[in-house]
Design a protein around this motif. Structure first.
Motif, PDB file in Angstrom:
ATOM      1  N   MET A 198       0.982  -1.389   0.002  1.00  0.00           N
ATOM      2  CA  MET A 198      -0.332   0.450  -0.052  1.00  0.00           C
ATOM      3  C   MET A 198       0.603   1.290   0.106  1.00  0.00           C
ATOM      4  O   MET A 198       1.637   1.656   0.839  1.00  0.00           O
ATOM      5  N   ALA A 199       0.194   2.173  -1.145  1.00  0.00           N
ATOM      6  CA  ALA A 199       1.633   3.012  -1.380  1.00  0.00           C
ATOM      7  C   ALA A 199       0.987   3.839  -2.100  1.00  0.00           C
ATOM      8  O   ALA A 199      -0.049   3.592  -2.969  1.00  0.00           O
ATOM      9  N   ILE A 200       1.300   5.216  -2.239  1.00  0.00           N
ATOM     10  CA  ILE A 200       1.167   6.308  -2.810  1.00  0.00           C
ATOM     11  C   ILE A 200       2.538   7.200  -3.486  1.00  0.00           C
ATOM     12  O   ILE A 200       3.131   6.674  -3.181  1.00  0.00           O
ATOM     13  N   VAL A 201       1.809   6.736  -4.902  1.00  0.00           N
ATOM     14  CA  VAL A 201       3.171   7.822  -5.745  1.00  0.00           C
ATOM     15  C   VAL A 201       3.195   8.931  -6.350  1.00  0.00           C
ATOM     16  O   VAL A 201       2.024   9.340  -6.374  1.00  0.00           O
ATOM     17  N   ILE A 202       4.434   9.652  -5.368  1.00  0.00           N
ATOM     18  CA  ILE A 202       4.073  11.072  -5.529  1.00  0.00           C
ATOM     19  C   ILE A 202       5.021  12.132  -5.844  1.00  0.00           C
ATOM     20  O   ILE A 202       6.379  11.381  -5.379  1.00  0.00           O
ATOM     21  N   ASN A 203       5.277  12.512  -7.391  1.00  0.00           N
ATOM     22  CA  ASN A 203       5.922  12.978  -8.047  1.00  0.00           C
ATOM     23  C   ASN A 203       7.310  11.982  -8.386  1.00  0.00           C
ATOM     24  O   ASN A 203       8.257  11.859  -8.601  1.00  0.00           O
ATOM     25  N   GLY A 204       6.587  10.777  -8.807  1.00  0.00           N
ATOM     26  CA  GLY A 204       7.209   9.629  -8.992  1.00  0.00           C
ATOM     27  C   GLY A 204       8.259   8.530  -7.506  1.00  0.00           C
ATOM     28  O   GLY A 204       8.849   7.896  -8.120  1.00  0.00           O
ATOM     29  N   ILE A 205       7.684   9.082  -6.593  1.00  0.00           N
ATOM     30  CA  ILE A 205       8.629   8.609  -5.354  1.00  0.00           C
ATOM     31  C   ILE A 205       7.407   8.077  -4.582  1.00  0.00           C
ATOM     32  O   ILE A 205       6.457   8.399  -4.037  1.00  0.00           O
ATOM     33  N   GLU A 206       7.788   6.858  -4.056  1.00  0.00           N
ATOM     34  CA  GLU A 206       6.807   6.107  -3.499  1.00  0.00           C
ATOM     35  C   GLU A 206       6.522   6.368  -1.770  1.00  0.00           C
ATOM     36  O   GLU A 206       7.767   6.135  -1.225  1.00  0.00           O
ATOM     37  N   TYR A 207       5.502   6.400  -1.378  1.00  0.00           N
ATOM     38  CA  TYR A 207       5.016   6.684   0.127  1.00  0.00           C
ATOM     39  C   TYR A 207       4.437   5.879   1.136  1.00  0.00           C
ATOM     40  O   TYR A 207       3.197   5.437   0.176  1.00  0.00           O
ATOM     41  N   PRO A 208       4.626   5.464   1.817  1.00  0.00           N
ATOM     42  CA  PRO A 208       4.009   4.436   3.043  1.00  0.00           C
ATOM     43  C   PRO A 208       2.190   6.023   3.124  1.00  0.00           C
ATOM     44  O   PRO A 208       2.561   6.773   3.364  1.00  0.00           O
ATOM     45  N   LEU A 209       1.415   4.772   2.989  1.00  0.00           N
ATOM     46  CA  LEU A 209       0.177   5.387   3.320  1.00  0.00           C
ATOM     47  C   LEU A 209       0.280   5.580   5.284  1.00  0.00           C
ATOM     48  O   LEU A 209       1.003   5.334   5.594  1.00  0.00           O
ATOM     49  N   PRO A 210      -0.328   6.760   5.174  1.00  0.00           N
ATOM     50  CA  PRO A 210      -0.287   7.462   7.299  1.00  0.00           C
ATOM     51  C   PRO A 210      -0.549   6.844   7.983  1.00  0.00           C
ATOM     52  O   PRO A 210      -2.051   6.177   7.978  1.00  0.00           O
ATOM     53  N   ASP A 211      -0.366   6.242   9.317  1.00  0.00           N
ATOM     54  CA  ASP A 211      -1.673   5.624  10.611  1.00  0.00           C
ATOM     55  C   ASP A 211      -2.616   5.947  10.975  1.00  0.00           C
ATOM     56  O   ASP A 211      -3.146   5.724  11.007  1.00  0.00           O
ATOM     57  N   ASP A 212      -2.743   7.635  10.443  1.00  0.00           N
ATOM     58  CA  ASP A 212      -3.734   8.085  11.063  1.00  0.00           C
ATOM     59  C   ASP A 212      -5.201   8.414  10.049  1.00  0.00           C
ATOM     60  O   ASP A 212      -4.281   9.142   8.811  1.00  0.00           O
ATOM     61  N   VAL A 213      -5.421   8.026   9.581  1.00  0.00           N
ATOM     62  CA  VAL A 213      -7.346   7.448   8.437  1.00  0.00           C
ATOM     63  C   VAL A 213      -7.344   8.738   8.362  1.00  0.00           C
ATOM     64  O   VAL A 213      -8.191   9.336   7.213  1.00  0.00           O
ATOM     65  N   ARG A 214      -7.273  10.066   9.389  1.00  0.00           N
ATOM     66  CA  ARG A 214      -8.060  11.312   9.065  1.00  0.00           C
ATOM     67  C   ARG A 214      -7.091  12.378   8.528  1.00  0.00           C
ATOM     68  O   ARG A 214      -7.903  13.050   8.015  1.00  0.00           O
ATOM     69  N   ILE A 215      -6.103  11.365   8.042  1.00  0.00           N
ATOM     70  CA  ILE A 215      -4.821  13.027   8.153  1.00  0.00           C
ATOM     71  C   ILE A 215      -5.505  12.608   6.282  1.00  0.00           C
ATOM     72  O   ILE A 215      -5.710  11.595   5.812  1.00  0.00           O
ATOM     73  N   SER A 216      -4.759  14.230   6.081  1.00  0.00           N
ATOM     74  CA  SER A 216      -6.244  14.189   4.722  1.00  0.00           C
ATOM     75  C   SER A 216      -4.553  14.186   3.747  1.00  0.00           C
ATOM     76  O   SER A 216      -3.558  14.258   4.309  1.00  0.00           O
ATOM     77  N   LEU A 217      -5.207  14.146   1.852  1.00  0.00           N
ATOM     78  CA  LEU A 217      -3.866  14.022   1.486  1.00  0.00           C
ATOM     79  C   LEU A 217      -3.100  15.874   1.516  1.00  0.00           C
ATOM     80  O   LEU A 217      -1.804  15.460   1.494  1.00  0.00           O
ATOM     81  N   LEU A 218      -3.416  16.925   2.102  1.00  0.00           N
ATOM     82  CA  LEU A 218      -2.853  17.744   1.517  1.00  0.00           C
ATOM     83  C   LEU A 218      -2.014  17.700   3.267  1.00  0.00           C
ATOM     84  O   LEU A 218      -0.716  18.018   3.305  1.00  0.00           O
ATOM     85  N   ASP A 219      -2.391  17.414   4.526  1.00  0.00           N
ATOM     86  CA  ASP A 219      -1.759  17.377   5.391  1.00  0.00           C
ATOM     87  C   ASP A 219      -0.012  16.104   5.142  1.00  0.00           C
ATOM     88  O   ASP A 219       1.022  16.296   6.032  1.00  0.00           O
ATOM     89  N   LEU A 220      -0.667  14.970   4.067  1.00  0.00           N
ATOM     90  CA  LEU A 220       0.287  13.976   4.337  1.00  0.00           C
ATOM     91  C   LEU A 220       1.411  15.269   3.567  1.00  0.00           C
ATOM     92  O   LEU A 220       3.131  14.333   3.846  1.00  0.00           O
TER      93      LEU A 220
END
Lengths: 328, 484, 169
Positions: free
Chosen positions: C1-23
């Protein structure tokens, strides 16, 4: 925002099964629900993300269209079948929100979005019977420019904010649902409830039930249709008054006419009185005015929104005029 | 003169003090003048590349180790006191830290209650300090601040705090407050009351007159960047990465609040995401600095929009009466401009809406005065052309109506009332190009196509009209003290 | 489970409340994307997800799982060369304070793709056929989800016009 459990469903079966296991809300694009959660209006303990359920737009055997609930708003609006056979639906979606929000929002979520009444949103400081049954309605004697002139009750005068739903109402769309008890379908016109004594109950959805698709029937009136939205600014604002209308003229007479109003009621307002005045008549501006007058006769306004009555009449007349080319 | 006026004058004096007298008009030119070849030509913004990359660092974006995030709880009554504040649910939230509420006195050496002060050139004054007593003075006042490891935790914890109030009657209605209106002696650096000639007689003799009430609403500040600060203490040195238009004012005020020297306060604000008069010193910097001191960790206090509308002042509403008397040719014989704006005692802003009418046009008689209303509301503040924006709206609307009444073109009406010297002081204008501006503008908009009769031009569903108005903004010059 | 941001993979945050913006801003230090209102009203938080412009403030970070996200930090080339739209924003002064700018640029870049695809807008006269060329009316309507309080709109429209005329996206 209260902490919650989050799970994403890959298909309908999984979605229903997760929702059936405990209280959960379905999450589509999140453009309304995430906002409501952040404002502490909604605080679900669990979310089931249904935004990635398969969603297609496909012809039905009888010439209609079936639109999956997970399809994004912008995809519906840009689809060739929608643009050519149901233009009022495309225009209505394009009139709503902003491009970014239209890219995110799903059809199902758009149907279930909640009012933007400022008092509903002011959880800390305002009384709202929708949020807290029995607390009162601060909008009735407050700032009610955006509020209803039809269908309100002494407990709630909020309006439904969706543009898409106004077109779906004019088109007589059918909402397909799936739940623990199986599948069923409900006319869109009967899907949303008027506030009455229970403004907190907004739809006929049963607990755990999922919207799966919207079905449209084809008709000449649907193909010759428009959506006109009147608002305080030219884009990215909710309707003061909106009109979705479609007309079929045959042998110089109106064979079929659909009119629905937005921005004026707690649910999309099908103008059946106006339709009745027009059916079988020659399309003339005088008739359009008579139809609009008849429909708005039952309107009840408040201090901040009395202008909506005249505005609705003029907008109905203008849209019907554009659809029929009748100017006098 | 008030403290604020002294601050303005003092600030200009300080700035002028850096300019060698020889460079002033009449002296030898600035030796660098020939080197500045870019002056007078269009240049790309020096900060353009940073901003289009998203690399310009704003106040809420400064990285800090062990940062804590803040969230505010706001009063929901306008006047009264806090009877009970229950933060137990918030403190119980895992990893949430203690709230900071007014039932405890601030324990950080901030004896603000004992030391009322008037901050310089800032948002508002805090005669009673911030969070020093349970008194509620406006709907929206901060009653608690929550710190947490993440913004989500802080926001959620803030929503769990329960406050009970004892409300007392509040004065919030403009109309009701008029009976107790104040009439200040001065507006910024101008004397308030202006009476010249005989306005009453002028109206009696006038061929044409306009006498109308113009109302303008409260406007909230809404720059795209919310007010925010990232604050830390380094020993007894206070470091504030702020979004502010008032660096020195903020530093000086924070020094006074925390009982330290101004030299111990470092305020940095290289980029501001829109100020417009609202990015100044408000309660949140005090709350953030106090919280950072108590927690002994840096604090980010980035206001939500909801918090901004409750803590950051906006433009006062106004109700103005403008009456113009003119002869048969539209020549002004009297200008009357009265009105009310809101200015609670803790506000630092005069909404000087009658200043423009004293100098825009030639006139023999003036009757000008403003009154302020004290309401139990968030302090009003400066916003984009404070005074001039609502004031010229009223005067120019009246001029437009006068032109219509006299039956002449509105631009012609201005031409007939041009002044070449200040109507009040008699000082000659050093430059007076109002009519040049009108000529250029008229040409650009195609003024010759204008139809004087309202509602006479229709294009499809649209009624099309053309109008004009004079916009002005004061330019303040101070006498220079010769030095060296 | 990961998000690719500007070509780089990042893990999902532990707190499901966090918005993509705050991530982006608080967890990953990618502060180019701005928080303007946190309620979907201003567009300053616009990023591009799988080619579509969206509001990161109303996107839960977990919803971006498996998706490709482009932010303003990813618009310039690897060698630092600015994207043509970034260049034209500077040239036409499509900014003042700069706070709405990353959102404007991301929104406009994705908007060009929508335009070229022939997607209609509310002001498109012939709905079935689609937009008839680039007009200021179309640009303004399609960019209406991005607010600017400094009033740089004219420069923004000119910058976008130049980019569309130059045939680049």
């Amino acid at each position: 925002m209260r902490p919650f459990d989050y799970r994403r469903a890959a298909d309908q079966t999984e979605a229903l099964s997760i929702a059936g296991a405990g209280p959960a809300r379905y999450l589509g694009g999140g453009t309304n629900l995430v906002d409501l959660m952040r404002q502490n209006i909604e605080a679900p303990a669990a979310l089931v993300d249904v935004s990635r359920l398969p969603g297609t737009i496909a012809d039905t055997p009888n010439g209609g269209l079936m639109i999956g609930a997970a399809v994004r708003n912008n995809v519906v609006a840009a689809h060739p079948a929608v643009r050519t056979r149901y233009p009022m639906l495309s225009r209505a979606i394009l009139a709503g929100a902003s491009a970014q929000i239209r890219n995110m929002a799903t059809v199902g979520g758009n149907i279930l979005q909640r009012t933007r009444c400022a008092y509903f949103y002011d959880a800390a400081g305002s009384c709202c019977n929708k949020r807290e049954p029995g607390a009162g309605c601060d909008a009735i004697d407050g700032f009610n420019r955006y509020h209803a002139i039809f269908g309100a009750s002494e407990h709630c005068i909020a309006t439904h904010p969706s543009d898409m739903c106004v077109a779906l109402a004019a088109l007589g769309a059918t909402v397909h649902l799936a739940g623990a008890a199986g599948e069923r379908s409900v006319p869109l016109l009967d899907f949303h409830r008027l506030p009455g004594d229970h403004p907190e109950i907004e739809t006929v959805l049963r607990p755990g039930e999922l919207i799966t698709a919207i079905e449209l029937a084809s008709s000449p009136a649907a193909a010759n249709s428009r959506y006109r939205k009147v608002r305080d600014r030219s884009s990215y604002a909710f309707a003061l008054v909106s009109v979705a209308a479609g007309v079929e003229v045959a042998a110089g007479k109106i064979a079929d006419v659909r009119i629905a109003l937005g921005g004026v009621a707690p649910k999309p307002w099908r103008a059946t009185t106006a339709e009745g005045v027009l059916r079988g008549q020659a399309p003339t501006k005088a008739r359009f005015l008579a139809a609009a007058d008849a429909e708005l006769a039952a309107a009840k306004s408040f201090e901040g929104n009395a202008f909506k009555i005249e505005l609705a009449k003029r907008t109905i007349v203008a849209v019907l005029g554009e659809l029929t080319g009748a100017d006098a | 003169m008030s403290k604020l006026q002294n601050a303005i004058v003092g600030g200009v004096r300080t700035a002028m003090g850096y300019v060698p007298t020889s460079w002033l008009p009449g002296g030898t030119p600035d030796p660098l003048i020939d080197k500045r070849v870019n002056l007078g030509t269009q240049q790309s913004r020096v900060d353009g590349p940073e901003k289009v990359r998203g690399a310009a660092r704003f106040a809420a974006e400064v990285k800090m180790d062990r940062l804590l995030y803040a969230a505010c709880v706001h009063s929901t009554i306008a006047r009264g006191r806090i009877v009970d504040l229950d933060a137990s649910a918030a403190e119980g939230d895992s990893r949430g830290r203690a709230g900071h509420d007014p039932s405890q006195r601030a324990e950080d050496g901030n004896a603000a209650a004992d030391r009322p002060y008037e901050p310089q050139g800032c948002g508002q004054q805090h005669p009673a300090g911030v969070m020093q007593d349970p008194e509620i003075r406006w709907n929206g006042q901060a009653v608690a601040l929550v710190l947490a490891e993440t913004q989500e935790q802080a926001d959620h914890a803030a929503s769990l705090i329960k406050v009970r109030y004892e409300a007392t009657p509040a004065r919030t209605r403009f109309e009701d407050a008029k009976a107790d209106a104040q009439t200040p002696d001065s507006l910024l650096i101008e004397r308030n009351r202006l009476k010249r000639g005989d306005a009453k007689a002028a109206f009696e003799a006038a061929s044409h007159s306009v006498d109308a009430i113009y109302r303008t609403p409260w406007n909230n500040h809404n720059p795209i960047e919310p007010n925010a600060a990232t604050i830390s203490w380094d020993g007894d040195r206070l470091i504030v990465h702020d979004a502010t238009q008032m660096l020195h004012g903020t530093a000086g005020s924070l020094a006074k609040v925390f009982g330290i020297k101004e030299s111990q306060v470092y305020v940095s604000s290289p980029f501001v995401g829109g100020g417009f008069g609202g990015k100044a010193f408000w309660d949140h910097q005090i709350l953030g600095a106090a919280a950072a001191k108590l927690a002994k960790r840096p604090v980010r206090i980035a206001l939500s929009r909801a918090s901004m509308h409750r803590l950051i002042g906006g433009r006062s509403p106004t109700e103005q009466r403008v009456a113009l008397a003119a002869d048969a040719n539209g020549k002004l014989k009297a200008i009357v401009h009265h009105g009310f704006s809101v200015k609670p005692p803790h506000s630092a802003c005069d909404e000087a809406f009658t200043l423009a009418s004293r100098s825009l046009y030639a006139c023999e008689s003036f009757d000008v005065v403003q009154h302020t209303l004290d309401l139990d509301v968030l302090a009003n503040t400066f916003m984009r052309a404070p005074g001039e924006a609502p004031g010229t709206f009223a005067v120019e609307s009246a001029m437009d109506e006068l032109a219509h009444g006299v039956g002449i073109d509105p631009i012609e009406l201005r031409r007939r009332n041009l002044a070449d010297k200040d109507a009040v002081s008699g000082a000659p204008h050093s430059q007076s190009d109002l009519m040049l501006a009108y000529e250029l503008g008229a040409k650009r908009v195609g003024w010759e196509r204008r139809a004087a009769k309202p509602r006479s031009r229709r294009e499809g569903e649209w009624l099309v009209g053309m109008g004009c108005a004079t916009g002005s903004f004061p330019y303040m010059r101070m006498p220079v003290r010769r030095c060296g | 489970m990961a998000i690719v941001i500007n070509g780089i993979e990042y893990p999902l945050p532990d707190d499901v409340r966090i918005s993509l913006l705050d991530l982006l801003r608080e967890r990953l230090g990618l502060t180019g994307t701005k928080l303007g209102c946190n309620q979907g009203g201003c567009g300053a938080c616009t990023v591009i997800v799988d080619g579509a412009r969206v509001l990161s403030c109303l996107t839960l970070a977990v919803q971006a799982d498996g998706r490709e996200v482009q932010t303003i930090e990813g618009m310039a080339a690897q060698d630092g060369q600015l994207h043509p739209l970034q260049e034209s924003f500077i040239e036409h002064e499509g900014l003042q304070c700069g706070y709405c700018t990353p959102g404007q640029i991301c929104s406009a870049i994705a908007m060009v793709a929508e335009f070229r695809r022939g997607d209609p807008s509310y002001v498109t006269a012939d709905l079935a056929r689609g937009p008839n060329g680039v007009t200021r009316q179309e640009i303004r309507e399609r960019m209406s989800g991005n607010l600017c309080r400094c009033g740089a709109h004219n420069g923004i429209v000119e910058a976008i016009e130049e980019m569309l005329a130059g045939g680049v996206a």
